[in-house]
Design a protein around this motif. Structure first.
Motif, PDB file in Angstrom:
ATOM      1  N   PRO A  10     -16.401 -18.354  25.392  1.00  0.00           N
ATOM      2  CA  PRO A  10     -16.184 -19.666  26.036  1.00  0.00           C
ATOM      3  C   PRO A  10     -16.010 -19.943  28.084  1.00  0.00           C
ATOM      4  O   PRO A  10     -16.114 -19.675  28.340  1.00  0.00           O
TER       5      PRO A  10
ATOM      6  N   TYR B 114     -22.901 -24.756  20.978  1.00  0.00           N
ATOM      7  CA  TYR B 114     -22.024 -23.662  22.198  1.00  0.00           C
ATOM      8  C   TYR B 114     -21.035 -24.482  23.532  1.00  0.00           C
ATOM      9  O   TYR B 114     -20.670 -24.051  23.711  1.00  0.00           O
TER      10      TYR B 114
ATOM     11  N   GLU C 110     -17.216 -24.905  24.601  1.00  0.00           N
ATOM     12  CA  GLU C 110     -17.002 -24.474  25.127  1.00  0.00           C
ATOM     13  C   GLU C 110     -15.600 -25.428  25.677  1.00  0.00           C
ATOM     14  O   GLU C 110     -15.052 -25.500  26.467  1.00  0.00           O
TER      15      GLU C 110
END
Length: 495
Positions: free
Chosen positions: A20, A350, A354
Motif C-alpha cells: 500500500p 484497496y 491504503e
C-alpha cells in the motif's frame, strides 16, 4: 472440471497486491499476477459440482448471484488447467466482450456463489478471467474481427460505457454500421472517467476501443446528444435504430445546511477531473479538485467511495475519513445471508487498506449521519457536523435513522466528496424523445426486450436498470443489441 481432487489438495491463492505505501506514490494498477503454474493449480480447484451456480446470473435478495453474463466458468477453468489458454479465451469471449475489464473491476458475484465456497474459500475465478484476457493480448490472439458482410442498416449508440461498448460490438458483429456518440473527450464512459487508473489502467480501455474501431465501429467524442448541436430527435431521422446507453448520471445530493460552500463536490466530478488531468499529462496545469494537504471526508461507501479514498491518498491528503450510514457488515455470513447469495461481509478494499497503512486504521465510520457543513470567512468548508444513528422501525415497519442523543461530533474538513450513489439518468434525451419512465425515473423498457415506447429506440445499462455493476451493463448492452438486431432484420443470431 480440472483436477477431480484439486479442491481437496489445493488452497485458494490470490496474487499479492503491491504494498500500500508503495502504490500510493503512483497511478499504476495495484494488481499483480500469479505465475502460469499457480493459475493452473487454482483452476484445478474448480470441482465437478453438478450444478455450477457460478454462472447462473440470477438476482437473490436484490443482489447478483452468479455471473450476470453467464460466463462458462467451469469450462475455461478446465481449459486453463490443461494449458489450453487460447481455447479458454474463445470460451470466455462467447459470453463476455471485455474480460480484461471485468477481470479487474468486477466484485465477482460468481465467487460468492461458487459451490466450493459453501465449505472452503471459493475458486479464484476473477483472477483466472483476467489472466486469460491478458494472455490473449500478450500472445496476439485478440485481433480485429470485422464482419464478413454489411447489412446496410445504421445504428446509433449513445454512450460509450460498458453497456454502450458491448452493444456496439455485438451490433457490429451482426454487420450493422454502428456509430457511438460520447459527450466526453475520450471513449469509455465510466470505464474511462469513473474508475481510477490504479484499478483499471486507461491503456487497457484504449486498447479495446482501438480494436473496435479497426473492426468498423465509428466513435464520435464531444457529442452531447440532446444539446443544440446534437438534438436527440435528429438521430431517429438519420439512423435505422438508436440504442441509449447513457448511464445513471444524476448523483445523489445532500441537502443540508452549508451545502453551497466551496470545497464540497460530487465524487464523480472529483474522479473525472483527476483522470483527465492524469491522461492530459500536463504537469504545469493545476489539479481541478485537489486533496493535497487537506482533511478529506468521503460521505458514502461502495466502490465510488473507495475510489475517492484511494485517489485522495495519491494526492497526498492530510487525513481521510469515510462516513457510512449503514452498520458495519459482519465478519462472516449470517443466517439470513445464506449461500448462494452475495456474501454481505466486512471487506477491507484497496483504498481503505491504503488509508489504514498510512494513517493506522480503516477510515470508515459506520452508523453516522452528516447534519451540517460549516465554512470559514471565505465561504469554504471548514468543518462537518455529524450525529451517530441507529436504525429503528416506524409504526408501518419502515426503517429510519434514529439519532443517538449526545453523539454529536465536529470534524475538520477541507474537502468533502459526496459518494452516495446515483438517482437515475439525466432528463434531456428522454424529454426530447418523449420516452416513458419507470417509478425510479429510469427509461421504461422491459428486461429482455429493451424496447422503449418509441419504435426503433432501445435502452440498456444503468439508464434502464439504475446504478449497477459493470458486468450487468455488459449483459444489458448485449441483450439490447440482440433485440435491436431482431427489430432491424426480423430475426437474430446474436446470443
Amino acid at each position: 472440471m480440472g483436477k477431480p481432487t484439486g479442491f481437496i489438495e489445493y488452497q485458494r491463492e490470490l496474487p499479492e497486491n503491491r504494498p500500500p505505501l508503495e502504490r500510493i506514490r503512483d497511478w499504476h494498477e495495484f494488481h499483480t499476477h500469479l505465475p502460469a503454474q499457480e493459475l493452473k493449480t487454482q483452476a484445478g480447484r474448480c470441482m465437478d459440482c453438478g450444478v455450477p451456480f457460478c454462472h447462473t446470473g440470477t438476482l437473490i435478495s436484490g443482489m447478483a448471484s452468479g455471473c450476470p453474463i453467464n460466463n462458462l466458468i467451469p469450462e475455461w477453468n478446465d481449459l486453463v488447467y490443461h494449458g489450453l489458454w487460447k481455447q479458454a479465451l474463445e470460451r470466455l469471449h462467447k459470453t463476455n466482450n471485455f474480460p480484461e475489464f471485468t477481470g479487474r473491476v468486477c466484485p465477482a458475484p460468481c465467487e460468492g456463489s461458487c459451490v466450493l465456497g459453501i465449505i472452503e474459500p471459493p475458486v479464484t475465478i476473477k483472477t483466472i478471467e483476467q489472466a486469460i484476457a491478458d494472455k490473449g493480448f500478450e500472445e496476439g490472439w485478440i485481433v480485429p474481427e470485422p464482419p464478413q458482410y454489411r447489412t446496410g442498416k445504421k445504428v446509433a449508440v449513445v454512450g460509450s460505457g460498458p453497456s454502450g461498448l458491448s452493444c456496439a460490438a455485438q451490433l457490429n458483429r451482426a454487420g450493422h454500421l454502428v456509430t457511438v456518440y460520447e459527450r466526453a473527450d475520450r471513449i469509455g464512459g465510466l470505464l474511462m472517467y469513473g474508475i481510477p487508473n490504479m484499478k483499471l489502467d486507461k491503456t487497457v480501455v484504449q486498447r479495446r476501443v482501438e480494436l473496435m474501431a479497426q473492426e468498423g465501429i465509428q466513435f464520435i467524442t464531444g457529442a452531447a446528444i440532446g444539446t443544440d448541436g446534437f438534438p436527440a430527435t435528429a438521430l431517429r431521422e438519420e439512423f435505422d435504430a438508436v440504442v441509449l446507453c447513457c448511464g445513471a448520471t444524476r448523483p445523489r445530493d445532500l441537502a443540508i445546511e452549508g451545502r453551497n460552500l466551496e470545497g464540497i463536490h460530487f465524487a464523480i466530478d472529483f474522479l473525472h477531473a483527476n483522470t483527465r488531468h492524469l491522461l492530459d499529462n500536463d504537469s504545469n496545469s493545476k489539479m481541478e479538485i485537489s486533496a493535497k494537504n487537506k482533511h478529506v471526508i468521503v460521505i458514502g461507501g461502495g466502490d465510488t467511495g473507495t475510489d475517492c479514498v484511494a485517489t485522495a491518498m495519491r494526492h497526498g491528503c492530510k487525513s481521510v475519513t469515510q462516513f457510512e450510514i449503514m452498520a458495519r457488515p459482519p465478519d462472516t455470513r449470517q443466517p439470513d445471508n445464506p449461500w448462494p447469495e452475495w456474501p454481505k461481509v466486512y471487506r477491507l478494499d484497496y483504498g481503505q487498506e491504503e488509508a489504514a497503512a498510512r494513517f493506522g486504521d480503516d477510515p470508515r465510520n459506520y452508523l453516522i449521519m452528516t447534519e451540517q457543513f460549516a465554512g470559514d470567512d471565505n465561504s469554504h468548508v471548514k468543518t462537518l457536523h455529524t450525529v451517530n444513528i441507529e436504525w429503528a422501525q416506524d409504526e408501518n415497519g419502515r426503517f429510519f435513522p434514529k439519532k443517538i442523543p449526545n453523539s454529536e461530533k465536529t470534524w475538520p474538513a477541507d474537502l468533502v466528496l459526496l459518494a452516495m450513489g446515483f438517482l437515475g439518468p439525466e432528463d434531456t434525451i428522454a424529454d426530447q424523445l418523449a420516452l416513458e419512465r419507470d417509478a425510479r425515473t429510469n427509461i421504461k423498457a422491459d428486461e429482455g426486450l429493451y424496447a422503449t415506447n418509441i419504435a426503433g429506440i432501445f435502452a440498456a445499462g444503468d439508464m434502464r436498470r439504475g446504478q449497477s455493476l459493470v458486468v450487468w451493463a455488459i449483459y444489458e448492452g448485449r441483450g439490447a443489441a440482440r433485440e435491436c438486431d431482431r427489430y432491424l432484420m426480423g430475426t437474430t443470431a446474436l446470443p
